[in-house]
Design a protein around this motif. Structure first.
Motif, short mmCIF file in Angstrom:
data_model
loop_
_atom_site.label_atom_id
_atom_site.label_comp_id
_atom_site.label_asym_id
_atom_site.label_seq_id
_atom_site.Cartn_x
_atom_site.Cartn_y
_atom_site.Cartn_z
N GLN A 42 -7.08 13.60 -0.21
CA GLN A 42 -6.91 15.32 -0.93
C GLN A 42 -7.34 16.14 -0.52
O GLN A 42 -6.29 17.36 -0.67
CB GLN A 42 -7.60 13.75 -2.47
CG GLN A 42 -6.46 13.11 -2.72
CD GLN A 42 -5.51 13.98 -3.48
OE1 GLN A 42 -5.06 14.54 -3.69
NE2 GLN A 42 -5.15 12.73 -4.32
N THR A 50 -2.51 5.68 -3.64
CA THR A 50 -2.97 6.72 -3.96
C THR A 50 -4.10 7.33 -3.24
O THR A 50 -4.71 6.13 -2.31
CB THR A 50 -3.64 6.29 -4.98
OG1 THR A 50 -3.38 5.35 -5.66
CG2 THR A 50 -4.80 7.08 -5.36
N SER A 105 -6.57 9.02 -0.86
CA SER A 105 -8.38 8.69 -1.00
C SER A 105 -8.70 10.18 -0.59
O SER A 105 -8.40 11.24 -1.12
CB SER A 105 -8.94 8.34 0.44
OG SER A 105 -9.16 8.75 1.50
N ASP A 106 -10.33 10.33 -1.06
CA ASP A 106 -10.80 11.76 -1.32
C ASP A 106 -10.60 12.46 -0.05
O ASP A 106 -10.18 13.28 -0.55
CB ASP A 106 -12.17 11.36 -1.96
CG ASP A 106 -12.36 10.80 -3.11
OD1 ASP A 106 -11.20 10.71 -4.26
OD2 ASP A 106 -13.53 10.72 -3.77
N LYS A 107 -10.53 11.87 0.95
CA LYS A 107 -11.04 12.27 2.38
C LYS A 107 -8.91 13.19 2.43
O LYS A 107 -9.47 14.07 2.78
CB LYS A 107 -11.14 11.57 3.28
CG LYS A 107 -11.53 12.57 4.38
CD LYS A 107 -12.46 11.46 5.53
CE LYS A 107 -12.88 12.77 6.55
NZ LYS A 107 -13.26 11.62 8.05
N ASP A 137 -5.31 5.37 5.91
CA ASP A 137 -5.66 5.28 4.49
C ASP A 137 -4.51 3.47 4.09
O ASP A 137 -4.67 3.23 3.71
CB ASP A 137 -4.89 5.82 2.78
CG ASP A 137 -6.61 7.00 3.00
OD1 ASP A 137 -7.25 6.81 3.34
OD2 ASP A 137 -6.14 7.73 2.24
N GLU A 188 -5.42 0.99 7.37
CA GLU A 188 -6.76 1.13 8.07
C GLU A 188 -6.38 -0.03 9.17
O GLU A 188 -7.12 -1.51 9.15
CB GLU A 188 -7.48 -0.43 6.58
CG GLU A 188 -7.90 -0.04 5.67
CD GLU A 188 -8.67 -0.72 4.77
OE1 GLU A 188 -8.62 -1.51 4.27
OE2 GLU A 188 -8.59 -0.41 2.86
N ARG A 204 0.67 -1.83 -0.04
CA ARG A 204 0.05 -0.07 -0.10
C ARG A 204 0.91 1.54 0.39
O ARG A 204 0.45 1.86 -0.53
CB ARG A 204 -0.72 0.10 1.18
CG ARG A 204 -2.62 -0.94 0.97
CD ARG A 204 -2.92 -1.15 2.18
NE ARG A 204 -3.57 -1.67 2.04
CZ ARG A 204 -4.93 -2.06 3.04
NH1 ARG A 204 -4.29 -1.03 4.37
NH2 ARG A 204 -6.31 -3.23 2.62
#
Length: 395
Positions: free
Chosen positions: A128, A122, A124-126, A210, A213, A117
């Motif tokens: 970002q 990449t 997450s939207d949150k 992220d 987890e 990972r």
């Protein structure tokens, strides 16, 4: 219409001033869009520089060192080390005794999954959104690459077990965040995360979630080692880099020396800015800017000025040691002096209390949770700072 004039402190020049000014605009306009905010950037025109290109600077083996704060909060001490060396915790993990692993050799372990990972991450939207708020979106990828390509990152995996997965994801997240902040600092990008500890910690938490987890806070072996091993930067580094170090740090003490010797021009610059402003005027002054404002307001009655706000100010200390140029110790502030709000931080060793020195001063405390000297510039990201300022803005 109320006018707020921002007067900066020592060592500040154009780009840094503009970034701070944008933060101040954003904070004030969020609650008071009716307020007009004006610049008072005296540093570019009147601040110090090496006029003989450093001809006075010799090479020598002597230096001064500040003693470390013995009782400093561990978390603040952690970040003090990471700001200097983003890989510090990863290197500490190399010293951690090896842990027995229960991984199935024929299946992908949780550690393998975490590493995959990190290596192929990449956001997450949150996350970002938080990167954008922190001001490090552009450098985040570069920071992650710098960490995962380091020997410290790759070698530390040998000392990590599945049971310490949460701890290690936190360490990696802090390393990436610290590396991003270091890149911003080196590129003179004044991102909000550089002085906002709350934003920094939120960013690290989202990044760790992220990555792994996993529940945060599963042990903190590295933090205990930092508290014991925190080492100061060596004198030899400073000696070998004296020219570069001088260029980096000289504007701050040199602006102070210049002001003490020839402060009249700086005060005149502030007075002219006030003269052009629409009243009532609130002077928002940081560090040396506060000294200049107090001297100006002692020397002259300026009816336009309704309130003075000093942030990270040395005025009370200078007065107590009888070094304030406008007022000898024992003399009171003049009757015409405006209301005065003074904001300080216990971790900012360049900030002082004024209420026991001057009866007119209202002292208010904030806690940036930043180590010194970063604490001296962290006021503008603190909610408490703006609560106090909003209370006194005329309507």
């Amino acid at each position: 219409m109320t006018t707020v004039i921002f007067i900066h402190g020592t060592g500040v020049r154009g780009r840094e001033y503009e970034e701070t000014f944008k933060t101040i605009e954003k904070k004030i306009y969020a609650e008071r869009p009716d307020v007009k905010i004006e610049r008072c950037l005296w540093g570019d025109k009147l601040g110090t520089s090496l006029l003989a290109s450093g001809a006075s600077i010799p090479r020598y083996d002597e230096t001064l060192a500040l003693d470390e704060e013995e009782e400093e909060d561990k978390e603040i001490l952690r970040w003090k080390q990471l700001y200097c060396d983003p890989l510090y915790e990863l290197r500490l993990l190399l010293l951690k005794p090896g842990e027995e692993r229960s991984d199935n050799p024929f299946a992908e372990s949780p550690l393998d999954e975490l590493r995959s990972r990190v290596d192929n991450f990449t956001p997450s939207d949150k996350l970002q959104a938080k990167l954008a708020e922190a001001g490090i979106t552009e450098v985040f990828g570069e920071a992650r690459e710098a960490v995962i390509r380091s020997n410290a990152y790759n070698e530390a995996w040998d000392n990590v077990s599945a049971e310490s997965l949460g701890e290690y994801s936190n360490v990696i997240s802090r390393a990436i965040a610290a590396q991003a902040m270091l890149i911003c600092y080196q590129q003179e990008k004044y991102a909000p995360v550089l002085t906002n500890a709350k934003l920094r910690d939120q960013l690290v938490e989202l990044l760790s979630l992220d990555l792994a987890e996993a529940e945060l806070g599963l042990g903190d072996w590295a933090l205990e080692q930092i508290a014991r091993l925190a080492l100061p930067i060596g004198t030899n580094y400073v000696v070998g880099k004296r020219g570069a170090v001088t260029n980096k740090i000289s504007p701050m003490p040199c602006d102070i020396l210049l002001y003490q010797a020839r402060g009249g021009k700086i005060r005149d610059f502030i007075r002219e800015t006030i003269a052009e402003a629409e009243p009532p005027v609130v002077l928002l002054a940081h560090s040396l800017g506060g000294i200049a404002c107090v001297d100006l307001l002692v020397e002259q009655s300026l009816p336009k000025v309704a309130h003075l706000v000093t942030v990270g100010s040395q005025v009370p200390f200078l007065y107590e040691i009888n070094a304030l140029c406008s007022l000898e110790f024992g003399q009171p502030l003049p009757e015409h002096f405006p209301e005065w709000l003074n904001i300080y931080d216990l971790r900012d060793f360049l900030s002082y209390k004024g209420s026991q020195i001057f009866p007119k001063v209202r002292d208010e405390l904030v806690n940036s949770k930043q180590p010194f000297p970063r604490s001296h510039s962290a006021y503008w990201e603190q909610d408490k700072t703006w609560e106090y300022i909003m209370e006194i803005l005329p309507r």
